[in-house]
Enzyme design. Sequence first.
Site, short mmCIF file in Angstrom:
data_model
loop_
_atom_site.label_atom_id
_atom_site.label_comp_id
_atom_site.label_asym_id
_atom_site.label_seq_id
_atom_site.Cartn_x
_atom_site.Cartn_y
_atom_site.Cartn_z
N ARG A 54 -4.65 -4.00 9.34
CA ARG A 54 -5.91 -3.71 8.64
C ARG A 54 -6.20 -2.22 8.66
O ARG A 54 -6.63 -1.65 7.66
CB ARG A 54 -7.08 -4.49 9.26
CG ARG A 54 -8.37 -4.37 8.42
CD ARG A 54 -9.53 -5.13 9.02
NE ARG A 54 -10.63 -5.24 8.07
CZ ARG A 54 -11.60 -4.33 7.91
NH1 ARG A 54 -11.59 -3.22 8.63
NH2 ARG A 54 -12.57 -4.53 7.02
N CYS A 55 -5.95 -1.58 9.80
CA CYS A 55 -6.18 -0.14 9.90
C CYS A 55 -5.32 0.65 8.91
O CYS A 55 -5.74 1.70 8.43
CB CYS A 55 -5.86 0.35 11.32
SG CYS A 55 -7.06 -0.14 12.57
#
Length: 409
Positions: free
Chosen positions: A396-397
């Site tokens: 996600r990052c």
Amino acid sequence: MSVFDSKFNGIHVYSEIGELETVLVHEPGREIDYITPARLDELLFSAILESHDARKEHQSFVKIMKDRGINVVELTDLVAETYDLASKAAKEEFIETFLEETVPVLTEANKKAVRAFLLSKPTHEMVEFMMSGITKYELGVESENELIVDPMPNLYFTRDPFASVGNGVTIHFMRYIVRRRETLFARFVFRNHPKLVKTPWYYDPAMKMPIEGGDVFIYNNETLVVGVSERTDLDTITLLAKNIKANKEVEFKRIVAINVPKWTNLMHLDTWLTMLDKNKFLYSPIANDVFKFWDYDLVNGGAEPQPQLNGLPLDKLLASIINKEPVLIPIGGAGATEMEIARETNFDGTNYLAIKPGLVIGYDRNEKTNAALKAAGITVLPFHGNQLSLGMGNARCMSMPLSRKDVKW
């Protein structure tokens, strides 16, 4: 040929889980080669990355998405394309802003040398140097410091400098100086790329209150969820609520702020809690005693909505958002030991990227959590990320969705 495919019609993100259509990433470039032991804390890394392996890992991550038909946009390519399409004045402003924001601050002589150096390069190479940093050897100047322009080694975490919010964006003021320059590229592309120039901004880094994209979640077309974290302040969320309320075209009715532990290695909400399916959430039990919630009413809260403390427990809070009972999956699964939870939380065990409801991408190293997700009906597409994880982020990052299909709830 544009970096965007023919289906892309601008920012459109109204959920965390809708089928991913277009996503922004950045493969780590030379900038990670300039991380040294003495600067680990300053550059926000836990260790020095093995560059070759880190790039191979990132390529594996990108391949998973491309193999499923997702339009994967590389940040360097997007900035270079925007530069080539921009007016002369916009190009000059981009370069001058870069020079003014450079760390360390440039002398007038070095500013002149860096400007000439950048403008001597083909566009793509110029952008790469802006991101990676410039040494005295490349510039041909005398200096006590090897780096005349510092690198931006966190750029592969494309989640943080801006966030897609509905049909608009929030462009952020980053907490730490080492990351603030990263928003230069978002500011430039959203002001100048033909596909992005009409995008409304709900937050501007000139507002100078810290917020980062790892704290920004779109749970559905009515509700934003934003972390109160090591990187994002509650006062910033209050300002964001005011900005969104002031935009008459915005559909969002509610913002929920969630307090999480203020840890430097687990710095955003998405390292503690994520939404992976219509009613399935992954969380770290370490945060149980810290979770606290505030509501912003964007419908009846007046012109400047204020945070109202919400005393519900996590499961009831989530139920109030999704209108059904949530399934809460702890990191490591129900039988995980404290040590297993701590280890997998440390390597961003909640930080999966959903590319469809119930279909997620994440590191293979979090074996207990991957097994727990499988048992809960979540399909995990794993990839090896032992080097990338040293930058303290997972899938996600390393991604910023630009468009998702709407979810049929």
